[in-house]
Structures are given as structure tokens and as C-alpha cells.
Design a protein around this motif. Structure first.
Motif, PDB file in Angstrom:
ATOM      1  N   MET A  32       0.777  -1.282   0.101  1.00 43.99           N
ATOM      2  CA  MET A  32       0.100  -0.174  -0.020  1.00 43.99           C
ATOM      3  C   MET A  32       0.942   1.279   0.065  1.00 43.99           C
ATOM      4  O   MET A  32       0.325   2.496  -0.316  1.00 43.99           O
ATOM      5  N   ASN A  33       2.048   1.219   0.286  1.00 43.44           N
ATOM      6  CA  ASN A  33       3.085   2.338   0.379  1.00 43.44           C
ATOM      7  C   ASN A  33       3.642   2.452  -1.159  1.00 43.44           C
ATOM      8  O   ASN A  33       4.433   3.425  -1.160  1.00 43.44           O
ATOM      9  N   LYS A  34       3.112   1.568  -2.114  1.00 41.38           N
ATOM     10  CA  LYS A  34       3.660   1.895  -3.578  1.00 41.38           C
ATOM     11  C   LYS A  34       2.765   2.158  -4.435  1.00 41.38           C
ATOM     12  O   LYS A  34       1.847   1.768  -4.475  1.00 41.38           O
ATOM     13  N   ASP A  35       3.023   3.344  -5.012  1.00 39.07           N
ATOM     14  CA  ASP A  35       1.869   3.891  -5.941  1.00 39.07           C
ATOM     15  C   ASP A  35       1.578   2.687  -7.040  1.00 39.07           C
ATOM     16  O   ASP A  35       2.785   2.280  -7.665  1.00 39.07           O
ATOM     17  N   LYS A  36       0.328   2.795  -7.400  1.00 33.71           N
ATOM     18  CA  LYS A  36       0.240   1.945  -8.478  1.00 33.71           C
ATOM     19  C   LYS A  36       0.569   2.619  -9.942  1.00 33.71           C
ATOM     20  O   LYS A  36       0.676   3.662 -10.075  1.00 33.71           O
ATOM     21  N   ASP A  37       0.936   1.825 -10.879  1.00 41.74           N
ATOM     22  CA  ASP A  37       1.520   2.286 -11.964  1.00 41.74           C
ATOM     23  C   ASP A  37       0.387   2.041 -13.152  1.00 41.74           C
ATOM     24  O   ASP A  37      -0.158   1.048 -13.451  1.00 41.74           O
ATOM     25  N   LYS A  38       0.033   3.135 -13.679  1.00 49.61           N
ATOM     26  CA  LYS A  38      -1.059   3.228 -14.828  1.00 49.61           C
ATOM     27  C   LYS A  38      -0.382   4.136 -15.961  1.00 49.61           C
ATOM     28  O   LYS A  38      -0.120   5.332 -15.792  1.00 49.61           O
ATOM     29  N   TRP A  39      -0.779   3.611 -17.147  1.00 47.31           N
ATOM     30  CA  TRP A  39      -0.421   4.176 -18.147  1.00 47.31           C
ATOM     31  C   TRP A  39      -1.593   4.402 -19.339  1.00 47.31           C
ATOM     32  O   TRP A  39      -2.129   3.188 -19.582  1.00 47.31           O
ATOM     33  N   LEU A  40      -1.740   5.276 -19.952  1.00 50.85           N
ATOM     34  CA  LEU A  40      -2.947   5.392 -21.113  1.00 50.85           C
ATOM     35  C   LEU A  40      -2.290   5.899 -22.084  1.00 50.85           C
ATOM     36  O   LEU A  40      -1.745   6.967 -22.446  1.00 50.85           O
ATOM     37  N   TYR A  41      -2.501   4.982 -23.365  1.00 55.69           N
ATOM     38  CA  TYR A  41      -1.984   5.384 -24.624  1.00 55.69           C
ATOM     39  C   TYR A  41      -3.119   5.744 -25.575  1.00 55.69           C
ATOM     40  O   TYR A  41      -4.010   5.129 -25.751  1.00 55.69           O
ATOM     41  N   MET A  42      -2.907   7.062 -26.104  1.00 54.42           N
ATOM     42  CA  MET A  42      -3.795   7.560 -26.952  1.00 54.42           C
ATOM     43  C   MET A  42      -3.132   7.591 -28.592  1.00 54.42           C
ATOM     44  O   MET A  42      -2.325   8.475 -28.870  1.00 54.42           O
ATOM     45  N   PRO A  43      -3.695   6.815 -29.514  1.00 56.96           N
ATOM     46  CA  PRO A  43      -3.133   6.793 -30.812  1.00 56.96           C
ATOM     47  C   PRO A  43      -3.329   8.065 -31.628  1.00 56.96           C
ATOM     48  O   PRO A  43      -2.352   8.168 -32.332  1.00 56.96           O
ATOM     49  N   SER A  44      -4.367   8.817 -31.384  1.00 55.57           N
ATOM     50  CA  SER A  44      -4.594   9.776 -32.033  1.00 55.57           C
ATOM     51  C   SER A  44      -3.625  11.018 -31.650  1.00 55.57           C
ATOM     52  O   SER A  44      -3.116  11.762 -32.539  1.00 55.57           O
ATOM     53  N   LEU A  45      -2.988  11.014 -30.623  1.00 56.77           N
ATOM     54  CA  LEU A  45      -1.625  11.878 -30.075  1.00 56.77           C
ATOM     55  C   LEU A  45      -0.632  11.239 -30.158  1.00 56.77           C
ATOM     56  O   LEU A  45       0.551  11.841 -30.018  1.00 56.77           O
ATOM     57  N   LYS A  46      -0.370   9.814 -30.646  1.00 56.57           N
ATOM     58  CA  LYS A  46       0.659   9.102 -30.405  1.00 56.57           C
ATOM     59  C   LYS A  46       1.592   9.342 -29.252  1.00 56.57           C
ATOM     60  O   LYS A  46       2.766   9.562 -29.176  1.00 56.57           O
ATOM     61  N   LYS A  47       0.764   9.410 -27.975  1.00 51.70           N
ATOM     62  CA  LYS A  47       1.350   9.750 -26.674  1.00 51.70           C
ATOM     63  C   LYS A  47       0.792   8.942 -25.532  1.00 51.70           C
ATOM     64  O   LYS A  47      -0.156   8.636 -25.754  1.00 51.70           O
ATOM     65  N   THR A  48       1.608   8.324 -24.827  1.00 52.34           N
ATOM     66  CA  THR A  48       1.359   7.687 -23.533  1.00 52.34           C
ATOM     67  C   THR A  48       1.534   8.762 -22.217  1.00 52.34           C
ATOM     68  O   THR A  48       2.333   9.322 -22.095  1.00 52.34           O
ATOM     69  N   ARG A  49       0.444   8.685 -21.733  1.00 51.77           N
ATOM     70  CA  ARG A  49       0.134   9.680 -20.651  1.00 51.77           C
ATOM     71  C   ARG A  49       0.084   8.675 -19.150  1.00 51.77           C
ATOM     72  O   ARG A  49      -0.569   7.429 -19.347  1.00 51.77           O
ATOM     73  N   ARG A  50       1.055   9.007 -18.365  1.00 49.95           N
ATOM     74  CA  ARG A  50       1.065   8.362 -16.963  1.00 49.95           C
ATOM     75  C   ARG A  50      -0.022   8.909 -16.337  1.00 49.95           C
ATOM     76  O   ARG A  50       0.016  10.165 -15.782  1.00 49.95           O
ATOM     77  N   ILE A  51      -0.899   7.784 -15.495  1.00 46.67           N
ATOM     78  CA  ILE A  51      -1.969   8.500 -14.801  1.00 46.67           C
ATOM     79  C   ILE A  51      -1.243   8.057 -13.353  1.00 46.67           C
ATOM     80  O   ILE A  51      -1.052   7.010 -12.932  1.00 46.67           O
ATOM     81  N   SER A  52      -1.323   9.000 -12.505  1.00 44.82           N
ATOM     82  CA  SER A  52      -0.857   8.942 -11.074  1.00 44.82           C
ATOM     83  C   SER A  52      -1.281   9.916 -10.265  1.00 44.82           C
ATOM     84  O   SER A  52      -2.101  10.782 -10.527  1.00 44.82           O
ATOM     85  N   GLY A  53      -1.092   9.864  -8.926  1.00 45.17           N
ATOM     86  CA  GLY A  53      -1.564  10.586  -7.751  1.00 45.17           C
ATOM     87  C   GLY A  53      -3.002  11.078  -7.954  1.00 45.17           C
ATOM     88  O   GLY A  53      -3.791  10.028  -7.924  1.00 45.17           O
ATOM     89  N   LYS A  54      -3.330  12.033  -7.585  1.00 47.01           N
ATOM     90  CA  LYS A  54      -4.755  12.466  -7.645  1.00 47.01           C
ATOM     91  C   LYS A  54      -5.646  12.277  -8.670  1.00 47.01           C
ATOM     92  O   LYS A  54      -6.797  11.926  -8.703  1.00 47.01           O
ATOM     93  N   SER A  55      -4.975  12.387 -10.000  1.00 47.25           N
ATOM     94  CA  SER A  55      -5.740  12.028 -11.097  1.00 47.25           C
ATOM     95  C   SER A  55      -6.281  10.539 -11.299  1.00 47.25           C
ATOM     96  O   SER A  55      -7.320  10.484 -11.908  1.00 47.25           O
ATOM     97  N   SER A  56      -5.356   9.818 -10.857  1.00 51.33           N
ATOM     98  CA  SER A  56      -5.577   8.220 -10.849  1.00 51.33           C
ATOM     99  C   SER A  56      -7.045   8.074  -9.902  1.00 51.33           C
ATOM    100  O   SER A  56      -7.908   7.252 -10.218  1.00 51.33           O
ATOM    101  N   LYS A  57      -7.252   8.854  -8.751  1.00 51.78           N
ATOM    102  CA  LYS A  57      -8.397   8.635  -7.753  1.00 51.78           C
ATOM    103  C   LYS A  57      -9.551   9.412  -8.238  1.00 51.78           C
ATOM    104  O   LYS A  57     -10.622   9.027  -7.892  1.00 51.78           O
ATOM    105  N   THR A  58      -9.264  10.652  -9.133  1.00 55.15           N
ATOM    106  CA  THR A  58     -10.184  11.461  -9.345  1.00 55.15           C
ATOM    107  C   THR A  58     -10.911  11.577 -10.833  1.00 55.15           C
ATOM    108  O   THR A  58     -12.083  11.978 -11.059  1.00 55.15           O
ATOM    109  N   ASP A  59     -10.051  11.221 -11.870  1.00 58.27           N
ATOM    110  CA  ASP A  59     -10.430  11.452 -13.153  1.00 58.27           C
ATOM    111  C   ASP A  59     -10.933  10.348 -13.569  1.00 58.27           C
ATOM    112  O   ASP A  59     -10.897   9.077 -13.104  1.00 58.27           O
ATOM    113  N   TYR A  60     -12.085  10.090 -14.467  1.00 61.70           N
ATOM    114  CA  TYR A  60     -12.723   9.103 -14.967  1.00 61.70           C
ATOM    115  C   TYR A  60     -12.215   8.363 -16.159  1.00 61.70           C
ATOM    116  O   TYR A  60     -11.820   9.269 -17.125  1.00 61.70           O
ATOM    117  N   PHE A  61     -12.391   7.096 -16.362  1.00 64.96           N
ATOM    118  CA  PHE A  61     -11.766   6.724 -17.257  1.00 64.96           C
ATOM    119  C   PHE A  61     -12.602   6.311 -18.419  1.00 64.96           C
ATOM    120  O   PHE A  61     -13.804   6.023 -18.683  1.00 64.96           O
TER     121      PHE A  61
END
Length: 263
Positions: A102-131
Motif C-alpha cells: 500500500m506504500n507503493k503507488d500503482k503504475d497506470k499508463w494510457l496510450y492515445m493513438p490520435s496523439l501518439k502519446k502515452t500519459r502516465r496516470i498517477s496521484g490525484k488524477s488516478s483517484k479523481t479522473d474518470y476512465f
């Protein structure tokens, strides 16, 4: 009435079992039940196809199709999902690694092909942003460490032919989108059939319902779920198909590099 040796043995064993059951029942506190739910057998690997339907207040719908794969590595869990339909989200991928620590942050990555970019989801965004426009937060997807919350057994209930534990779970940290969850956990399969999420004002915000619960390949499984935001009247309905357990999966698939290549 005279008791023979067998009768006495039966009575003695019955007393022992009654005492054992009483002790076992008393030991089922909130945390114990939460741990049982987390430890519910679901195979070392899992694959499924998902159809996600987003329904707005007016009743308009958007449908998305997803392929999902997951693997347990010790007490940690890796999961990767690829969007297959429609074209505007096709190729989008989501990779998450949930650590039991529980002391280790979960790793989350979202890849958007339209932007050809991978966004790392972490911290507050992971808990409050909708998927992906759904009513699930990024943090809702994946397993949660039992000790991230304080669990209290509120009561036991029976309805519709099933017995339930009603469990209240309050996050220990205040960075969650909710202040508490109340779960109705079916005793026979350890699946939360209904979960209520309460916001920062302790007002009901979202309701998750797991239904069509079946035993597939020896594992209890919910084949559909619905998450409704009762405040915005928006909901997300997910149906699962082709669910398989303990199938061979290449562990190398759970990487950002593979995420960006698509299914």
C-alpha cells in the motif's frame, strides 16, 4: 434414554463443531471479510472481451468494445486493455500494475493513438479522473489493498435467496473521490453485488451493481456490471464475454512498449 458410545461421540463432536462455528463467526470482522473478498480465487491469468455502453441523462448511448488481459505476479496484478471499437478510440490502450504494497503507488499508463502519446496516470488524477468518459475512475480499475481502508461490518442481510455481509469501508487518506463505500457482499461467492459510493458531503454519488453472477471454469464471475452516477444521471454498463481463466499469457505483453503497439 440411554446413550451408547456412538451417541455420546456424536453429541461430543456436535458440541465441538458448534463452538468452532461460533468462534469462526465472531472472528469475521470487517477487515477479515474484506480480505476474503480480495483473496477470492480468480485464476492466475484472466482474459475477456468487454462491451462498454455509456448512457447519458437523456438516454443517448455510446458503445465501446475492449479486449482485456490480466496476470497475477505474486501478490501484484498486471492488466492491459485495448479498445477495438469504434474508430475514434480504436487502438487506445490502458496498462495498470497494482501493487499489494500500500506504500507503493500503482503504475497506470494510457496510450492515445490520435496523439501518439502515452500519459502516465498517477496521484490525484488516478483517484479523481474518470476512465475514458465512463463512470469508473482510473483507480476503480484494479485491486485495492485491504489496509488502505478501515472496514466495519454493519450487519448481515438475507434477500432474493442470498445471504450478505453489509460492509462499510472508509479510506484512511482523504485524497479519494469518496468518503466511504457500503458493499453488499454475497457470502456464497464473495462478490460485492452492490456498492454505494458517498462523496465528500457524505451524499450518495455512485452505485455499482454486479449482476448475472455465474460460475465459469470453477470461478465465480460477474458477467455484467452497471455503475451509475446518481447525481449526474450518467451510467456505464459493461458486459463481459469469452471469459477465460488460467490461460497462457506472455508476461512481456504488460509493458508500455507493447501498449503503444496495440492489440
Amino acid at each position: 434414554m440411554k446413550f451408547n458410545f456412538v451417541d455420546k461421540a456424536i453429541v461430543f463432536i456436535s458440541v465441538l463443531l458448534t463452538g468452532f462455528c461460533a468462534v469462526a463467526a465472531e472472528s469475521l470482522d470487517g477487515r477479515t471479510i474484506a480480505q476474503m473478498v480480495k483473496n477470492r480465487p480468480d485464476g492466475d491469468t484472466r482474459t475477456s472481451d468487454m462491451e462498454m455502453t455509456l448512457i447519458n441523462k437523456g438516454g443517448s448511448t455510446r458503445v465501446r468494445k475492449i479486449s482485456s488481459m490480466a496476470m497475477d505476479v505474486g501478490k501484484d496484478t498486471k492488466q492491459i486493455m485495448f479498445f477495438l471499437y469504434p474508430n475514434d478510440v480504436k487502438g487506445t490502450g490502458f496498462l495498470t500494475i497494482n501493487y499489494d504494497d500500500m506504500n507503493k503507488d500503482k503504475d497506470k499508463w494510457l496510450y492515445m493513438p490520435s496523439l501518439k502519446k502515452t500519459r502516465r496516470i498517477s496521484g490525484k488524477s488516478s483517484k479523481t479522473d474518470y476512465f475514458m468518459g465512463s463512470d469508473f475512475t482510473f483507480d476503480d480499475i484494479g485491486k485495492r489493498n485491504v489496509d488502505e481502508d478501515i472496514h466495519t461490518l454493519l450487519r448481515e442481510e438475507s434477500k432474493n435467496g442470498h445471504d450478505y455481509w453489509v460492509l462499510e469501508s472508509k479510506p484512511k487518506k482523504n485524497d479519494e473521490i469518496y468518503t466511504k463505500k457500503i458493499s453488499w457482499i454475497r457470502k456464497d461467492c464473495l462478490i460485492p453485488e452492490r456498492v454505494e459510493y458517498y462523496d465528500k458531503l457524505s451524499t450518495l454519488q455512485r452505485v455499482l451493481v454486479n449482476d448475472n453472477i455465474e460460475n465459469i471454469g470453477g470461478f465465480w464471475t460477474s458477467t455484467s456490471m452497471n455503475m451509475e452516477n446518481v447525481q449526474t444521471k450518467h451510467s456505464t454498463h459493461i458486459t463481459f464475454s469469452n471469459q477465460k481463466y488460467d490461460v497462457e499469457i506472455d508476461p512481456k505483453i504488460f509493458t508500455v512498449n507493447r501498449l503503444e503497439k496495440g492489440k
